[in-house]
Design a protein around this motif. Structure first.
Motif, PDB file in Angstrom:
ATOM      1  N   MET A 456     -80.384  -9.496 -39.854  1.00 10.95           N
ATOM      2  CA  MET A 456     -79.168 -10.187 -40.353  1.00 10.95           C
ATOM      3  C   MET A 456     -78.134  -9.273 -39.806  1.00 10.95           C
ATOM      4  SD  MET A 456     -79.184 -11.426 -44.203  1.00 10.95           S
ATOM      5  CE  MET A 456     -80.685 -10.686 -44.964  1.00 10.95           C
ATOM      6  N   VAL A 457     -78.154  -7.318 -40.084  1.00  6.97           N
ATOM      7  CA  VAL A 457     -77.198  -7.062 -39.423  1.00  6.97           C
ATOM      8  C   VAL A 457     -76.867  -6.714 -38.209  1.00  6.97           C
ATOM      9  CG1 VAL A 457     -76.810  -5.626 -41.437  1.00  6.97           C
ATOM     10  CG2 VAL A 457     -77.967  -4.563 -39.415  1.00  6.97           C
ATOM     11  N   SER A 458     -78.064  -7.503 -37.288  1.00 11.05           N
ATOM     12  CA  SER A 458     -77.483  -7.156 -35.921  1.00 11.05           C
ATOM     13  C   SER A 458     -77.387  -8.859 -35.418  1.00 11.05           C
ATOM     14  CB  SER A 458     -79.377  -7.078 -35.480  1.00 11.05           C
ATOM     15  OG  SER A 458     -80.181  -6.165 -35.323  1.00 11.05           O
ATOM     16  N   SER A 459     -77.118  -9.590 -36.236  1.00 12.07           N
ATOM     17  CA  SER A 459     -76.352 -11.061 -35.882  1.00 12.07           C
ATOM     18  C   SER A 459     -75.187 -10.897 -36.390  1.00 12.07           C
ATOM     19  CB  SER A 459     -76.982 -11.712 -36.201  1.00 12.07           C
ATOM     20  OG  SER A 459     -76.754 -12.037 -37.974  1.00 12.07           O
ATOM     21  N   GLN A 460     -74.628  -8.930 -36.366  1.00 16.27           N
ATOM     22  CA  GLN A 460     -73.028  -9.754 -36.932  1.00 16.27           C
ATOM     23  C   GLN A 460     -72.319  -8.923 -35.839  1.00 16.27           C
ATOM     24  OE1 GLN A 460     -71.503 -11.339 -39.929  1.00 16.27           O
ATOM     25  NE2 GLN A 460     -74.342 -12.240 -39.770  1.00 16.27           N
ATOM     26  N   SER A 461     -70.922  -9.379 -35.496  1.00 17.13           N
ATOM     27  CA  SER A 461     -70.159  -8.117 -34.931  1.00 17.13           C
ATOM     28  C   SER A 461     -70.110  -7.224 -34.982  1.00 17.13           C
ATOM     29  CB  SER A 461     -69.073  -9.291 -34.349  1.00 17.13           C
ATOM     30  OG  SER A 461     -67.998  -9.677 -35.506  1.00 17.13           O
ATOM     31  N   ASP A 462     -70.079  -7.079 -36.848  1.00 19.90           N
ATOM     32  CA  ASP A 462     -69.334  -5.435 -36.889  1.00 19.90           C
ATOM     33  C   ASP A 462     -70.596  -4.979 -37.494  1.00 19.90           C
ATOM     34  OD1 ASP A 462     -69.042  -3.388 -39.159  1.00 19.90           O
ATOM     35  OD2 ASP A 462     -67.174  -3.702 -38.895  1.00 19.90           O
ATOM     36  N   THR A 464     -71.719  -2.506 -39.827  1.00 20.40           N
ATOM     37  CA  THR A 464     -70.864  -2.136 -40.702  1.00 20.40           C
ATOM     38  C   THR A 464     -70.866  -3.050 -42.325  1.00 20.40           C
ATOM     39  OG1 THR A 464     -70.432   0.712 -40.484  1.00 20.40           O
ATOM     40  CG2 THR A 464     -69.549  -0.527 -42.377  1.00 20.40           C
ATOM     41  N   GLN A 465     -69.772  -3.486 -41.968  1.00 18.19           N
ATOM     42  CA  GLN A 465     -69.535  -5.073 -42.261  1.00 18.19           C
ATOM     43  C   GLN A 465     -70.885  -5.581 -43.180  1.00 18.19           C
ATOM     44  OE1 GLN A 465     -67.311  -5.138 -43.675  1.00 18.19           O
ATOM     45  NE2 GLN A 465     -67.944  -8.004 -45.192  1.00 18.19           N
ATOM     46  N   GLY A 466     -71.700  -6.645 -41.851  1.00 18.08           N
ATOM     47  CA  GLY A 466     -72.965  -6.653 -41.938  1.00 18.08           C
ATOM     48  C   GLY A 466     -73.759  -6.849 -42.927  1.00 18.08           C
ATOM     49  N   PHE A 467     -74.045  -4.713 -43.400  1.00 21.29           N
ATOM     50  CA  PHE A 467     -74.802  -4.224 -44.080  1.00 21.29           C
ATOM     51  C   PHE A 467     -74.338  -4.102 -45.523  1.00 21.29           C
ATOM     52  CE2 PHE A 467     -75.672  -0.436 -46.060  1.00 21.29           C
ATOM     53  CZ  PHE A 467     -77.674  -0.483 -45.885  1.00 21.29           C
ATOM     54  N   MET A 468     -72.990  -4.344 -45.441  1.00 22.26           N
ATOM     55  CA  MET A 468     -71.868  -4.436 -46.514  1.00 22.26           C
ATOM     56  C   MET A 468     -72.353  -5.550 -47.394  1.00 22.26           C
ATOM     57  SD  MET A 468     -69.356  -1.547 -46.426  1.00 22.26           S
ATOM     58  CE  MET A 468     -68.450  -1.813 -47.837  1.00 22.26           C
ATOM     59  N   GLN A 469     -72.415  -6.821 -46.462  1.00 19.58           N
ATOM     60  CA  GLN A 469     -72.372  -8.173 -47.009  1.00 19.58           C
ATOM     61  C   GLN A 469     -73.526  -8.700 -47.526  1.00 19.58           C
ATOM     62  OE1 GLN A 469     -69.601 -10.444 -44.678  1.00 19.58           O
ATOM     63  NE2 GLN A 469     -70.249 -12.111 -45.538  1.00 19.58           N
ATOM     64  N   TYR A 470     -74.317  -8.135 -45.827  1.00 17.36           N
ATOM     65  CA  TYR A 470     -75.796  -8.917 -46.720  1.00 17.36           C
ATOM     66  C   TYR A 470     -77.009  -7.765 -47.319  1.00 17.36           C
ATOM     67  CZ  TYR A 470     -73.700 -12.961 -43.785  1.00 17.36           C
ATOM     68  OH  TYR A 470     -73.407 -13.643 -43.599  1.00 17.36           O
ATOM     69  N   VAL A 471     -77.014  -6.900 -46.895  1.00 14.34           N
ATOM     70  CA  VAL A 471     -78.029  -6.190 -47.202  1.00 14.34           C
ATOM     71  C   VAL A 471     -77.514  -5.263 -48.498  1.00 14.34           C
ATOM     72  CG1 VAL A 471     -79.383  -4.183 -45.762  1.00 14.34           C
ATOM     73  CG2 VAL A 471     -79.049  -5.941 -44.373  1.00 14.34           C
ATOM     74  N   GLN A 472     -76.526  -4.757 -48.761  1.00  6.35           N
ATOM     75  CA  GLN A 472     -76.398  -3.606 -49.957  1.00  6.35           C
ATOM     76  C   GLN A 472     -76.830  -4.311 -50.798  1.00  6.35           C
ATOM     77  OE1 GLN A 472     -72.254  -2.799 -50.481  1.00  6.35           O
ATOM     78  NE2 GLN A 472     -72.545  -1.188 -50.157  1.00  6.35           N
ATOM     79  N   PRO A 473     -76.276  -5.476 -51.100  1.00  2.33           N
ATOM     80  CA  PRO A 473     -77.042  -5.963 -52.729  1.00  2.33           C
ATOM     81  C   PRO A 473     -78.227  -6.321 -53.081  1.00  2.33           C
ATOM     82  CG  PRO A 473     -75.330  -7.674 -51.465  1.00  2.33           C
ATOM     83  CD  PRO A 473     -75.832  -6.869 -50.661  1.00  2.33           C
ATOM     84  N   ARG A 474     -79.566  -6.229 -52.171  1.00  2.00           N
ATOM     85  CA  ARG A 474     -80.832  -5.896 -51.833  1.00  2.00           C
ATOM     86  C   ARG A 474     -81.323  -5.138 -51.632  1.00  2.00           C
ATOM     87  NH1 ARG A 474     -83.052  -9.992 -47.702  1.00  2.00           N
ATOM     88  NH2 ARG A 474     -84.782 -10.098 -48.687  1.00  2.00           N
ATOM     89  N   CYS A 475     -80.928  -3.554 -51.224  1.00  2.00           N
ATOM     90  CA  CYS A 475     -81.092  -2.599 -51.513  1.00  2.00           C
ATOM     91  C   CYS A 475     -82.172  -1.587 -52.325  1.00  2.00           C
ATOM     92  CB  CYS A 475     -79.944  -1.119 -50.931  1.00  2.00           C
ATOM     93  SG  CYS A 475     -79.063  -1.921 -49.336  1.00  2.00           S
TER      94      CYS A 475
END
Length: 593
Positions: A456-462, A464-475
């Protein structure tokens, strides 16, 4: 992946069939604990819920002192984290008074533990103070977080400025900079000292947060320049004298600084090292979930056996006969046994100095996350199944649910710990110990969640933004999955009974059953059948399992038996009409519309 799980299942079945522990509980407790007699004393038999707040606070201090002295914790125990130190936190008496357990862990872990580190190296003059704290001749507090800063406490505003005399000026610039929570108000006539963290300023230069040893009060009055504002009690839990603490240009002697004045090139890492006892507390405090589960399941089990309803044939049957009661009860019991195995494994890894300190902290975070998760789910589910009785403080479940809410935040908020651990794992900063059963379903689930996060985060250009948007809620879900796998590995490796391990496994699967269905590993019907089989194997052993927990001497809930209820009911205030030969109800006047 489905074939991997099938092979794992076959191997696991073969191992179990060769074992002599198919479904017998393992007695992991000693017959006597240091508090076996203490829990029967007047200080713990007193119904604190009937007392005033001030009286309850004083009683909690007395209980904390009694438990600490019963264990005889020494400077060596708190410095080197001996087995005695860890055992104290899973003693059932820790559940009987949440305020006392809070005070005990602050006193022995955060304060005595931090000071012992200096006393054993650069500050031998602190040895006598540590001993006074361990004897409860002095109360110790740990002032770290501020009203306006919690997770970002590295940027604290409390300041300590070096003066030309070599002294320090300790100051709270704004109300939002007051130290938040530590109970610093005078109590019991005992002097109180605190480890206060403040930004060190030397010649106008900030050198980062440092710990200072500060006198707070003499047991009767606050020290000059120190102000403590008593906060209202927390909702639903045993009251404690939490406070807001501020400093108005308090002069501290040079010896107040714990450490040196030198400027560091790795300020944040040094700060984390100075508060390393918080990580100890993450594991130690989280482990209170074990006696919590034991107590909740014992109370619920005895009530379920005692409470009867009428079945469809008109016959009275105990409510334990119903799957609705059996499922949450046996799951809680299984978790109590499995988490004890996890705790044993986690202590070993946490104490392994060959491991990166971040790895050791990560293990503690996983344990705390999963321990609190299980305890809170069990407390809520079992409390609901007690009906109206589950609402009353005297039956414990609603109260320990509230106490565990505090545990989830204290010594590292679980969500914050989870976000840090997942971020570090994805960045490959370090790696936690690998599974001892990598082909098992929980290990595959854990691995898959992290692979998905990386994708998920690798497919994002940013990133940090990818982490906060897609991963952080699932941490937190991801860290809990790590904890489930660790707990299951520990239980299997330590030989916990098959039926309990199976119950634990299916419960962990149910927390994210969609993943297993999506991967064609299990169907929903298969998961239900697995749960039913494990429950059917464990249920006949219920009384044996309850006895193996050795929790009964600590239980004061009146609903566990008719005798206990009768004794309790005699203590209740009675409101009745005067005795009359003939009891006549007054005529009620009809209401007029």
């Amino acid at each position: 992946m489905q074939w991997a799980v099938t092979i794992w299942y076959i191997k696991n079945e073969s191992r179990r069939k060769q074992s002599n522990i198919l479904c017998s509980p393992i007695l992991t407790h000693s017959t006597m604990t240091p508090t076996s007699r203490l829990c029967q004393s007047n200080i713990f038999k007193k119904h604190s819920e009937l007392l005033s707040r001030d009286a309850r606070v004083i009683l909690s201090y007395e209980r904390a002192r009694a438990v600490g002295l019963a264990y005889g914790i020494t400077l060596h125990d708190t410095l080197d984290l001996t087995q005695k130190f860890w055992d104290m936190h899973i003693d059932p008496i820790m559940v009987l008074d949440g305020a006392a357990s809070t005070l005990l862990t602050i006193q022995y872990n955060l304060v005595a533990g931090t000071l012992a580190q200096y006393a054993a190296t650069t500050r031998p003059d602190l040895v006598s103070l540590v001993e006074d704290i361990l004897r409860w001749d002095v109360i110790g507090q740990f002032c770290l977080t501020e009203l306006g800063r919690g997770l970002d406490i590295f940027r604290m505003k409390t300041s300590a400025t070096l003066l030309p005399t070599g002294e320090f000026d300790l100051h709270t610039p704004l109300p939002s900079d007051a130290k938040f929570m530590p109970p610093t108000v005078p109590v019991k006539g005992l002097p109180c000292v605190a480890i206060v963290f403040a930004q060190l300023y030397v010649n106008g230069e900030c050198r980062g947060p440092r710990p200072f040893l500060v006198s707070m009060n003499d047991g009767y009055h606050m020290c000059n320049g120190v102000t403590s504002k008593l906060l209202p009690p927390r909702g639903g839990s045993t009251p404690i004298n939490h406070a807001l603490t501020s400093f108005n240009h308090v002069r501290l002697p040079p010896s107040a600084l714990l450490g040196d004045l030198d400027k560091s090139n790795r300020m944040h890492r040094d700060f984390m090292h100075s508060i390393w006892r918080v990580a100890v507390g993450s594991l130690a405090l989280g482990s209170i979930a074990i006696p919590d589960l034991q107590m909740a399941s014992y109370i619920a089990a005895r009530y379920f056996q005692r409470r009867h309803v009428t079945d469809v044939h008109g016959n009275p049957v105990p409510i334990i006969s119903y799957r609705t009661q059996q499922l949450p009860l046996l799951h809680a019991i299984a978790q109590a046994f499995v988490l004890r195995a996890l705790y044993k494994m986690a202590i070993k890894q946490f104490m392994d100095k060959n491991l990166d300190v971040r790895v050791r902290h990560g293990v503690a975070a996983c344990c705390k996350a999963v321990m609190v998760q299980h305890a809170q789910f069990a407390n809520f589910a079992l409390s609901e199944r007690l009906g109206a009785q589950g609402l009353f403080e005297y039956n414990w479940l609603s109260k320990i649910y509230s106490e565990m809410r505090g545990v989830s935040i204290a010594e590292g908020d679980i969500l914050a710990l989870s976000m840090r651990l997942v971020a570090d794992t994805l960045a490959q900063a370090y790696t936690l110990p690998l599974s001892t059963h990598p082909d098992g379903p929980l290990a595959l689930h854990e691995t898959s969640l992290f692979v998905e996060a990386i994708e998920m985060v690798s497919s994002q250009s940013d990133f940090t933004q990818g982490f906060m948007q897609y991963v952080q809620p699932r941490c937190q879900l991801m860290v809990e999955s790590m904890g489930h796998r660790m707990a299951h590995d520990a239980a299997v490796d330590q030989g916990v009974s098959r039926c309990l391990v199976d119950l634990y496994l299916v419960n962990a699967i149910k927390t994210d059953s969609a993943w297993y269905v999506e991967r064609n590993i299990f169907t929903r019907q298969t998961i239900m059948r697995m749960e039913d089989a494990a429950l059917s194997a464990a249920l006949p052993l219920l009384d044996e399992l309850l006895a193996a927990m050795e929790i009964e001497p600590y239980i004061s809930s009146p609903i566990i038996s008719d005798e206990h209820w009768e004794k309790f009911s005699k203590t209740l205030p009675v409101y009745s009409s005067p005795q009359a030969e003939v009891s006549v109800q007054p005529t009620l006047m009809p209401a007029r519309l």
